[in-house]
Scaffold this active site. Structure first.
Site, PDB file in Angstrom:
ATOM      1  N   GLY A  41       0.766  -1.240   0.000  1.00 52.73           N
ATOM      2  CA  GLY A  41       0.000   0.000   0.000  1.00 52.73           C
ATOM      3  C   GLY A  41       0.798   1.291   0.000  1.00 52.73           C
ATOM      4  O   GLY A  41       0.393   2.275  -0.595  1.00 52.73           O
ATOM      5  N   ASP A  99      -5.797   1.510  10.195  1.00 49.55           N
ATOM      6  CA  ASP A  99      -7.220   1.232  10.334  1.00 49.55           C
ATOM      7  C   ASP A  99      -7.450   0.666  11.740  1.00 49.55           C
ATOM      8  O   ASP A  99      -7.540   1.426  12.701  1.00 49.55           O
ATOM      9  CB  ASP A  99      -7.584   0.245   9.209  1.00 49.55           C
ATOM     10  CG  ASP A  99      -9.056  -0.053   9.100  1.00 49.55           C
ATOM     11  OD1 ASP A  99      -9.866   0.834   9.319  1.00 49.55           O
ATOM     12  OD2 ASP A  99      -9.410  -1.208   8.780  1.00 49.55           O
ATOM     13  N   GLY A 101      -5.230  -0.877  13.387  1.00 43.11           N
ATOM     14  CA  GLY A 101      -3.941  -0.717  14.062  1.00 43.11           C
ATOM     15  C   GLY A 101      -3.226  -2.044  14.269  1.00 43.11           C
ATOM     16  O   GLY A 101      -2.079  -2.089  14.723  1.00 43.11           O
ATOM     17  N   THR A 103      -2.042  -4.354  12.109  1.00 41.86           N
ATOM     18  CA  THR A 103      -0.845  -4.575  11.279  1.00 41.86           C
ATOM     19  C   THR A 103       0.352  -3.810  11.828  1.00 41.86           C
ATOM     20  O   THR A 103       1.425  -4.378  12.063  1.00 41.86           O
ATOM     21  CB  THR A 103      -1.093  -4.093   9.824  1.00 41.86           C
ATOM     22  OG1 THR A 103      -2.333  -4.610   9.373  1.00 41.86           O
ATOM     23  CG2 THR A 103       0.022  -4.528   8.903  1.00 41.86           C
TER      24      THR A 103
HETATM   25  P1  IMP Z   1      -5.091  -2.449  10.052  1.00 38.44           P
HETATM   26  O1  IMP Z   1      -4.218  -3.565  10.514  1.00 38.44           O
HETATM   27  O2  IMP Z   1      -6.535  -2.754  10.290  1.00 38.44           O
HETATM   28  O3  IMP Z   1      -4.708  -1.107  10.646  1.00 38.44           O
HETATM   29  O4  IMP Z   1      -5.003  -2.401   8.491  1.00 38.44           O
HETATM   30  C1  IMP Z   1      -4.074  -1.701   7.845  1.00 38.44           C
HETATM   31  C2  IMP Z   1      -4.030  -2.114   6.396  1.00 38.44           C
HETATM   32  O5  IMP Z   1      -5.335  -2.388   5.885  1.00 38.44           O
HETATM   33  C3  IMP Z   1      -3.514  -0.975   5.572  1.00 38.44           C
HETATM   34  O6  IMP Z   1      -2.121  -1.002   5.474  1.00 38.44           O
HETATM   35  C4  IMP Z   1      -4.208  -1.187   4.257  1.00 38.44           C
HETATM   36  O7  IMP Z   1      -3.455  -2.078   3.463  1.00 38.44           O
HETATM   37  C5  IMP Z   1      -5.513  -1.851   4.613  1.00 38.44           C
HETATM   38  N1  IMP Z   1      -6.630  -0.887   4.655  1.00 38.44           N
HETATM   39  C6  IMP Z   1      -7.274  -0.399   5.728  1.00 38.44           C
HETATM   40  N2  IMP Z   1      -8.234   0.460   5.392  1.00 38.44           N
HETATM   41  C7  IMP Z   1      -8.188   0.548   4.052  1.00 38.44           C
HETATM   42  C8  IMP Z   1      -8.946   1.327   3.066  1.00 38.44           C
HETATM   43  O8  IMP Z   1      -9.839   2.133   3.362  1.00 38.44           O
HETATM   44  N3  IMP Z   1      -8.577   1.126   1.781  1.00 38.44           N
HETATM   45  C9  IMP Z   1      -7.609   0.273   1.379  1.00 38.44           C
HETATM   46  N4  IMP Z   1      -6.876  -0.457   2.258  1.00 38.44           N
HETATM   47  C10 IMP Z   1      -7.175  -0.316   3.573  1.00 38.44           C
HETATM   48 MG    MG Z   2      -0.796  -1.319   3.980  1.00 41.18          MG
END
Ligand code: IMP
Ligand code: MG
Length: 173
Positions: A41, A99, A101, A103
């Site tokens: 991303g 998002d 958090g 990851t």
């Molecule tokens: P987390 O672990 O939920 O914080 O997810 C983070 C990862 O989810 C980001 O690095 C993105 O690759 C993906 N992600 C989260 N929200 C979006 C979005 O709105 N569009 C595209 N990818 C997203």
């Molecule tokens: Mg990402």
């Protein structure tokens, strides 16, 4: 599937990236910066911001994934890990969006175990409402509402990453 008009335009994006790069350049003066792009991303944001940072830096990448389509699986997998020595580096993680958090928290703890000189996080987008795990964010481009966005590196099902602006993604039947 519909990809609409810009939610963040190319102009807004460029202005913000420059602001973040200026702050980072000031903060990392005299330090030993290692900028780590979290793929896939962050590839667009990463390449834009490193070209505007005015201090010497090393670059490396980390390929991680926790997402299946537009829903988080909560499981983080690392497909490629940092190869640079980090004990003597001021590591700056560069992410597209935070998002839940999950990851970033996983990646952060993993890097901290290797004992970097310092560790900070820069994310282009922050979807704060969705947070499940607290992660300290040092540089944030834009806080955005709970919408699924694509473009500027961000995907839906690995598509739309090449869109030059950020758009809200709406799925139709
Ligand atoms: P987390 O672990 O939920 O914080 O997810 C983070 C990862 O989810 C980001 O690095 C993105 O690759 C993906 N992600 C989260 N929200 C979006 C979005 O709105 N569009 C595209 N990818 C997203
Ligand atoms: Mg990402």
């Amino acid at each position: 599937m519909v990809v609409g008009k810009p939610f963040l335009t190319v102009e807004q994006i460029n202005k913000k990236v420059k602001e973040l790069a200026d702050r980072i350049s000031d903060d990392y003066e005299g330090k030993n910066l290692l900028a780590v792009g979290i793929l896939k991303g962050a590839f667009v944001f990463f390449s834009d911001i490193v070209r505007l940072i005015r201090v010497p830096l090393y670059i490396d990448f980390l390929v991680a994934s926790s997402y299946i389509k537009s829903d988080t699986s909560g499981q983080v997998r690392i497909y490629y890990d940092i190869r640079e020595e980090i004990a003597d580096k001021d590591v700056l993680l560069i992410e597209d969006i935070v998002d839940t958090g999950i990851t970033l928290n996983y990646i952060r703890e993993r890097i901290l175990m290797k004992g970097p000189k310092s560790l900070k996080i820069c994310t282009f987008l922050d979807k704060k409402e969705r947070r499940q795990t607290d992660v300290p964010l040092d540089y944030v481009g834009f806080e955005i509402p709970n919408e699924f966005v694509v473009g500027y590196g961000l995907d839906y099902d690995n598509k739309f990453r090449n869109l030059p602006y950020i758009s809200v993604f709406k799925k139709t039947a």
